[in-house]
Design a protein around this motif. Structure first.
Motif, PDB file in Angstrom:
ATOM      1  N   ARG A   9       0.846  -1.195   0.000  1.00  0.00           N
ATOM      2  CA  ARG A   9       0.000   0.000   0.000  1.00  0.00           C
ATOM      3  C   ARG A   9       0.883   1.248   0.000  1.00  0.00           C
ATOM      4  NH1 ARG A   9      -0.404   1.335   5.536  1.00  0.00           N
ATOM      5  NH2 ARG A   9       0.238  -0.325   6.947  1.00  0.00           N
ATOM      6  N   VAL A  42       8.067   0.760  -6.459  1.00  0.00           N
ATOM      7  CA  VAL A  42       6.872   1.607  -6.376  1.00  0.00           C
ATOM      8  C   VAL A  42       6.833   2.575  -7.550  1.00  0.00           C
ATOM      9  CG1 VAL A  42       5.781   3.465  -5.051  1.00  0.00           C
ATOM     10  CG2 VAL A  42       6.559   1.387  -3.885  1.00  0.00           C
ATOM     11  N   THR A  45       6.059   0.567 -10.922  1.00  0.00           N
ATOM     12  CA  THR A  45       4.839  -0.232 -11.103  1.00  0.00           C
ATOM     13  C   THR A  45       3.555   0.454 -10.670  1.00  0.00           C
ATOM     14  OG1 THR A  45       5.082  -1.287  -8.926  1.00  0.00           O
ATOM     15  CG2 THR A  45       6.149  -2.366 -10.801  1.00  0.00           C
ATOM     16  N   MET A  46       3.643   1.540  -9.918  1.00  0.00           N
ATOM     17  CA  MET A  46       2.428   2.061  -9.310  1.00  0.00           C
ATOM     18  C   MET A  46       2.133   3.525  -9.600  1.00  0.00           C
ATOM     19  SD  MET A  46       2.716   0.118  -5.631  1.00  0.00           S
ATOM     20  CE  MET A  46       3.117  -1.629  -5.590  1.00  0.00           C
ATOM     21  N   VAL A 293       1.609   8.292  -4.522  1.00  0.00           N
ATOM     22  CA  VAL A 293       2.298   7.874  -5.735  1.00  0.00           C
ATOM     23  C   VAL A 293       2.149   8.882  -6.870  1.00  0.00           C
ATOM     24  CG1 VAL A 293       2.253   5.420  -5.216  1.00  0.00           C
ATOM     25  CG2 VAL A 293       0.307   6.464  -6.399  1.00  0.00           C
TER      26      VAL A 293
END
Length: 402
Positions: A9, A42, A45-46, A293
């Protein structure tokens, strides 16, 4: 483990978890390489905007409008005194000449930087401003932003310290984005002999108020943390969470600069140690894991000339402003690498370097802003449209490698 929860998360770590991750490798069960790797994953990919393979920079000119300042920071060489041959108080003709040189070199950003309200301390600045027909530095910045935008098409980005809501509203029509460094949320560093002991405008409450006012005005903001100026690891974590909470309320912080302290001769902190490399690397990685993000993370390459590629591993996605025309007037001791050098380092990490505007692409979305209103006026959209492609980055045909 906190690192597993960060991957599951991202942007949702608790402050206690972040403090655990910020501990040095010697005191933590989490090696620095593992923290860096998690932050890189992170980023890759996010992140919701553009291509995760893209790393950006802004091709700019640095317009050093006036470098006298009412404050005295213990680490700063930017501030000059009247009579200093390096003191800068430049007139409109000089401003336009710098901007025109930038336009010819393919720049898209005009970075306006000033000292903090120098007219409050120096009669020489008050007289100079009065001779130009202006009551304040900010009023002059507004006129110069208009001049540069209209005459060159470069997009102004102002960093003039802690501004009021009224002052930022004055600049909003010509500045698609602005900047103010939080630097730290630690009021302890305002004490005598500390980094901000002589700089009342650096009080965290003052900086936070500026960031919140910008949020109310829907101005995309760049802010950041100066790492290694005497803060504790817990204070650094607190600074990240202050920025995070402001962004969660207003959604307007486009970028967080992670800047490592480097001691400079002639300053009050000249004999302090620079930010420890591992401490700074963990701080950069932690910023990517703590912050939402959709926020962009930058590390200036000129302050890390031999190792800046390592920060790509730690999850950053931007190098900040780089100028083929002007020096870094805030850090003249650290020249920018060439854009070609930055491109080579970026590509060596499997990424593609792209030029961006001073405002990030995600803030060009008309739907961003809560009640249907965007962050960018129709007037500024016209100028942005002359420079940007469909992704919101600078059209690749406009980019140059210097």
């Amino acid at each position: 483990m906190a690192i597993d929860r960060a991957l599951a998360r991202p942007g949702m770590l608790t402050e206690d978890e972040a403090r655990q991750l910020m501990m040095t490798a010697a005191a933590s069960s989490i090696p620095t390489d593992a923290l860096v790797s998690a932050a890189g994953r992170v980023r890759d990919t996010m992140r919701p905007f553009n291509n995760s393979n893209v790393v950006t920079y802004s091709r700019k000119v640095f317009i050093n409008l006036v470098n006298l300042c009412r404050d005295t920071c213990s680490y700063c060489t930017y501030k000059k005194e009247p009579g200093d041959p390096l003191a800068s108080m430049i007139n409109p003709e000089q401003v336009l000449a710098i901007a025109e040189a930038g336009r010819r070199a393919g720049c898209t950003e005009a970075l306006f930087v000033t000292g903090e309200r120098p007219e409050q301390r120096y009669p020489q600045v008050r007289d100079w401003l009065r001779s130009l027909g202006h009551p304040s530095t900010v009023d002059y910045v507004a006129e110069m932003s208009e001049l540069v935008l209209e005459r060159t098409g470069l997009l102004p980005h102002t960093n003039a310290g802690s501004l009021t809501k009224k002052e930022m509203a004055l600049l909003k029509d010509t500045n698609p984005s602005m900047g103010v460094m939080l630097e730290t949320s630690s009021e302890r560093l305002m004490g005598a002999g500390m980094a901000h002991g002589g700089a009342p405008s650096k009080h965290p409450k003052v900086r936070i108020k500026t960031l919140e006012a910008a949020g109310e005005l829907r101005i995309p903001m760049t802010t950041g943390i100066l790492v290694g100026i005497g803060e504790t690891p817990d204070e650094l974590v607190d600074s990240l969470f202050v920025i995070k909470k402001i962004h969660e309320k207003y959604g307007h912080i486009q970028e967080v600069i992670m800047q490592n302290f480097e001691p400079k001769p002639g300053t009050g902190m000249a004999h302090f140690a620079p930010a420890h490399k591992e401490y700074f690397l963990r701080a950069v990685a932690l910023a990517r894991l703590v912050l939402p993000v959709d926020m962009n993370i930058q590390v200036p390459p000129n302050l890390n000339p031999s190792v800046y590629g390592r920060y790509l591993d730690a999850g950053i996605n931007d190098w900040g402003g780089i100028s083929p025309v002007t020096i870094d007037h805030v850090n003249p001791e650290f020249p920018w690498p060439t854009i070609e050098e930055v491109r080579q380092v970026t590509e060596s990490r499997g990424k593609k370097l792209r030029a961006r505007l001073p405002v990030y692409p995600e803030f060009l979305d008309k739907k961003k802003g809560g009640d249907g209103g965007g962050f960018i006026s129709e007037r500024l959209r016209h100028y942005i449209g002359l420079l940007a492609d469909e992704s919101g980055l600078v059209r690749e045909g406009e980019e140059r490698c210097t």
